[in-house]
Design an enzyme around this catalytic site. Structure first.
Site, PDB file in Angstrom:
ATOM      1  N   SER A  83       0.825  -1.211   0.000  1.00  0.00           N
ATOM      2  CA  SER A  83       0.000   0.000   0.000  1.00  0.00           C
ATOM      3  C   SER A  83       0.859   1.261   0.000  1.00  0.00           C
ATOM      4  CB  SER A  83      -0.924   0.007   1.224  1.00  0.00           C
ATOM      5  OG  SER A  83      -1.775  -1.107   1.207  1.00  0.00           O
ATOM      6  N   SER A 142     -11.691   1.747   0.403  1.00  0.00           N
ATOM      7  CA  SER A 142     -11.118   3.042   0.747  1.00  0.00           C
ATOM      8  C   SER A 142     -10.236   3.572  -0.370  1.00  0.00           C
ATOM      9  CB  SER A 142     -10.288   2.923   2.034  1.00  0.00           C
ATOM     10  OG  SER A 142      -9.181   2.063   1.838  1.00  0.00           O
ATOM     11  N   GLN A 143      -9.853   2.708  -1.325  1.00  0.00           N
ATOM     12  CA  GLN A 143      -9.005   3.149  -2.427  1.00  0.00           C
ATOM     13  C   GLN A 143      -9.688   4.188  -3.299  1.00  0.00           C
ATOM     14  OE1 GLN A 143      -7.709  -0.377  -4.487  1.00  0.00           O
ATOM     15  NE2 GLN A 143      -6.297  -0.977  -2.850  1.00  0.00           N
ATOM     16  N   SER A 202     -12.152   0.475   5.934  1.00  0.00           N
ATOM     17  CA  SER A 202     -10.682   0.444   6.009  1.00  0.00           C
ATOM     18  C   SER A 202     -10.078   1.832   6.144  1.00  0.00           C
ATOM     19  CB  SER A 202     -10.109  -0.265   4.772  1.00  0.00           C
ATOM     20  OG  SER A 202     -10.605  -1.567   4.650  1.00  0.00           O
ATOM     21  N   ASP A 212      -8.030  -6.911   5.555  1.00  0.00           N
ATOM     22  CA  ASP A 212      -7.079  -7.725   4.801  1.00  0.00           C
ATOM     23  C   ASP A 212      -6.497  -8.853   5.652  1.00  0.00           C
ATOM     24  OD1 ASP A 212      -7.316  -6.575   2.329  1.00  0.00           O
ATOM     25  OD2 ASP A 212      -5.581  -5.257   2.524  1.00  0.00           O
ATOM     26  N   ARG A 269     -13.651 -13.318  -0.403  1.00  0.00           N
ATOM     27  CA  ARG A 269     -12.829 -13.944   0.636  1.00  0.00           C
ATOM     28  C   ARG A 269     -13.646 -14.603   1.731  1.00  0.00           C
ATOM     29  NH1 ARG A 269      -8.026  -9.347   0.847  1.00  0.00           N
ATOM     30  NH2 ARG A 269      -6.941 -10.131  -1.008  1.00  0.00           N
ATOM     31  N   ARG A 272      -3.841 -13.751  -0.491  1.00  0.00           N
ATOM     32  CA  ARG A 272      -4.124 -13.781   0.945  1.00  0.00           C
ATOM     33  C   ARG A 272      -4.738 -15.117   1.376  1.00  0.00           C
ATOM     34  NH1 ARG A 272      -1.839  -9.650   2.451  1.00  0.00           N
ATOM     35  NH2 ARG A 272      -2.055  -7.602   1.460  1.00  0.00           N
TER      36      ARG A 272
END
Length: 416
Positions: free
Chosen positions: A11, A156-157, A182, A298, A329, A370
């Protein structure tokens, strides 16, 4: 005690690359992450005409405050969400025609809230396929700025991309956020923008960014806290001790708080200014907990993968956004836990895992780094665990499997 060096933060490396590209002068990045995602970001910058020199543990980027050096480019974002979401905002502040596309995996992930905001700011942007997804084409002519509302409840990106754009607008940018997931990642963005000379403030849900651009910096990338979660979890479930240097209470990344989750489960945690140490309880028997992981989602797969070793149920809540990552996920964790013979239930934004003695299983990674790394930690306790796509870890930690094998040998764990 075992000391494990963790690669640089994905990040932070991505944000540093954006900021360096937009800054006045030459930026030097120390210990950037070299992985598929960050190499993809760097390659995209080169396609856009930015000069970037890469040496081992040292990258130099010559900034272009007025935008890309080329006026026409096709940019392939690979699987990289930061590449696919940050770079359209970067080129919008320049001039030219820029076509963006991405892998099938990244095409499935949403970008609609970001692209709608860019269009609202006057950017000529067209989705060439499914609305709200890549591929997109941008006819860039600079961005004036103004005031917009944004829903960042899926990622949040979206907010980080617009914040990074703010200093490159002619009149500045004000963003009112209606939902945000996030948030610690946004805090990273704000801190790094200020480090590169930007003026940005926020009052509750409203963020105000002044125009004026960025100045080059000499910047050290801290270790990746999400990646660190795997070795910390490894210590927790094996009763061993591990220290991660360079990552502590002063870290920018919110995912360092995963150590606190392990502490609630019975691990001993020492969090210094620039290191974190975790010691697992005797025989790796952890406590069951209920935990809200909205801000550190994450690390949700990491916790899910070690949850069967707790003495009670582990319930993870408020993680709906993990359904729109590299894969769903929540469903992927549930699928693999069931394959391990672990009782598990899920809802829209939660998963609950019962204590169990997991059995051997072939883990379905869904191309998600992940999932692969998290269930590799389960394999430290359970014989017969294999991965269908072990190579997908290259997205953030190309040397993960070798590092895990080093831990296994250092701790004299049986080969499973």
């Amino acid at each position: 005690m075992t000391v494990v060096e963790i690669p640089g933060s994905k990040s932070i490396t991505a944000r540093a690359l954006f900021l360096a590209a937009a800054a006045e002068g030459v930026t030097t990045l120390h210990r950037p992450l070299s992985s598929d995602d960050t190499e993809g970001f760097a390659e995209a910058l080169r396609v856009l005409g930015y000069e970037l020199a890469q040496e081992e543990r040292l990258w130099r980027i010559e900034g272009r405050p007025h935008g890309p050096a080329v006026r026409d480019a096709d940019v392939y974002c690979r699987d990289g969400a930061t590449t696919a979401r940050f770079l359209p905002a970067l080129v919008a502040a320049g001039e030219g025609v820029f076509r963006f596309d991405a892998s099938a995996q990244m095409r499935r992930r949403p970008i609609g809230p970001l692209t709608r905001a860019l269009v609202e700011l006057g950017v000529d942007l067209v989705h060439e396929g499914v609305d709200g997804h890549h591929p997109v084409t941008i006819h860039a002519a600079g961005v004036k700025g103004g005031h917009i509302e944004l829903d960042a409840g899926l990622s949040s990106q979206f907010l980080s991309a617009l914040l990074l754009l703010g200093p490159l607008t002619t009149e500045g940018l004000t963003i009112t956020v209606t939902d945000l997931v996030s948030k610690p990642y946004v805090d990273i963005t704000l801190a790094m923008m200020r480090r590169f000379g930007a003026t940005v403030d926020h009052d509750g849900s409203t963020f105000s960014v002044a125009p004026g651009g960025y100045q080059a910096a000499d910047y050290l990338i801290e270790p990746d806290a999400s990646t660190a979660s795997y070795v910390l979890a490894a210590a927790a479930v094996t009763g061993r001790t591990v220290t991660v240097p360079g990552l502590g209470s002063q870290a920018l990344q919110g995912d360092v708080r995963f150590a606190g989750v392990l502490e609630r489960m019975g691990a001993a945690v020492e969090l210094g200014p620039d290191s974190v140490t975790v010691t697992g309880p005797r025989e790796g028997r952890l406590r069951g907990i209920t935990v809200n992981m909205r801000d550190i989602s994450d690390t949700m797969p990491t916790l899910a993968a070690i949850a069967p070793f707790a003495d009670g149920p582990v319930r993870i809540e408020d993680v709906y956004n993990t359904r729109v990552k590299e894969c769903d996920r929540l469903d992927a964790c549930a699928e693999n836990l069931r394959a391990l013979a672990v009782p598990v239930t899920t809802g829209r934004d939660w998963i609950e895992i019962e204590p169990a003695e997991p059995g051997p299983a072939h883990i379905t990674c869904h191309g998600d780094h992940r999932i692969a790394m998290a269930f590799s930690i389960t394999g430290l306790r359970v014989p017969g665990i294999t991965l269908d796509e072990p190579g997908c870890v290259k997205k953030t930690f190309p040397g993960f499997h070798e590092k895990l094998e080093e831990l296994r040998q250092t701790w004299s764990l049986p080969t499973v």
